[in-house]
Enzyme design. Structure first.
Site, mmCIF file in Angstrom:
data_model
loop_
_atom_site.group_PDB
_atom_site.id
_atom_site.type_symbol
_atom_site.label_atom_id
_atom_site.label_comp_id
_atom_site.label_asym_id
_atom_site.label_seq_id
_atom_site.Cartn_x
_atom_site.Cartn_y
_atom_site.Cartn_z
ATOM 1 C CB SER A 141 -0.883 0.002 1.251
ATOM 2 O OG SER A 141 -1.529 1.257 1.420
ATOM 3 C CE1 TYR A 154 -3.717 -2.223 5.658
ATOM 4 C CE2 TYR A 154 -3.541 0.062 4.926
ATOM 5 C CZ TYR A 154 -3.642 -1.294 4.639
ATOM 6 O OH TYR A 154 -3.660 -1.711 3.324
#
Length: 238
Positions: A141, A154
């Protein structure tokens, strides 16, 4: 089994990016091994791929379970006699203030995003080293390289996944093994609070956009490796 066809393992294969990639690769005569948690979704995907022309293997379970991963990878290697690609795509997220996370949620996110990537990579590498070739692709990501308010858990998991992949790249290049990492921005998938296809996602990347980009990385000549790919919708600032 056909030695002339490439073989790929895809984790998180039953939904979103993993599903789109599985269907794309099936159309290009890949022999596929599909891993995800949801048995029903995997079975439906396998049936769809079989209609395209190749019967895939599929395994329902937790990628943080070492015994499960070892079994799935060994059966894949035995069935297809090789593993050309591993796509570490499975991932989970949790968002909110740091004090809102439980230790159980922390473990869940790190187990999938970090430990799962480690276990799949670790158990695939001996097969690739024996063949003196192979390609590890991790779908990370853009938050593996930046952070945001509400993303401490995260982001931490994706930074760890990024660091692991970077180190493995340096470790196995001498063995003829490619390592690529994809850093994506907003993708219209089940991962977000709003459902896939929500109008608010209209300008986001689609799972098919991501699948096309991953296939581009996979389809390079033997002497070419795309180490990193950062990809965003034009509407998203980075």
């Amino acid at each position: 089994m056909n030695q002339n066809y490439p073989t790929a393992i895809i984790t998180g294969a039953s939904k979103g990016i993993g599903r789109a990639l599985a269907l794309l690769l099936a159309g290009h005569n890949f022999q596929l091994s599909l891993i995800a948690r949801n048995q029903g979704e995997l079975k439906d995907l396998a049936a769809e791929i079989t209609e395209i022309g190749h019967r895939p293997l599929y395994f329902a379970g937790d990628i943080a379970d070492e015994a499960f991963i070892k079994m799935a990878i060994e059966k894949t290697a035995h069935t297809f006699q090789k593993i050309d690609f591993l796509i570490n795509n499975a991932g989970v997220g949790a968002f909110g203030p740091t004090e809102s996370y439980t230790s159980e949620k922390w473990d869940q996110v790190f187990d999938t995003n970090v430990k799962g990537t480690f276990l799949c990579t670790q158990h695939v590498l001996p097969h690739m080293k024996e063949a003196k070739k192979g390609h590890l692709i991790t779908i990370a990501s853009d938050v593996a390289k930046r952070v945001f308010d509400g993303g401490s858990l995260y982001c931490a998991s994706k930074y760890a996944q990024h660091a692991f992949t970077e180190a493995v790249r340096k470790e196995v290049r001498k063995d003829g093994i490619k390592v690529s990492t994809v850093y994506s921005g907003l993708v219209d998938s089940h991962f977000h609070a709003d459902p896939q296809g929500d109008p608010s996602h209209a300008d986001w990347l689609s799972p098919e956009n991501m699948a096309d980009s991953i296939y581009y990385i996979m389809n390079q000549p033997a002497h070419v490796v795309i180490d990193e790919l950062m990809i965003h919708p034009l509407s998203q600032e980075y």
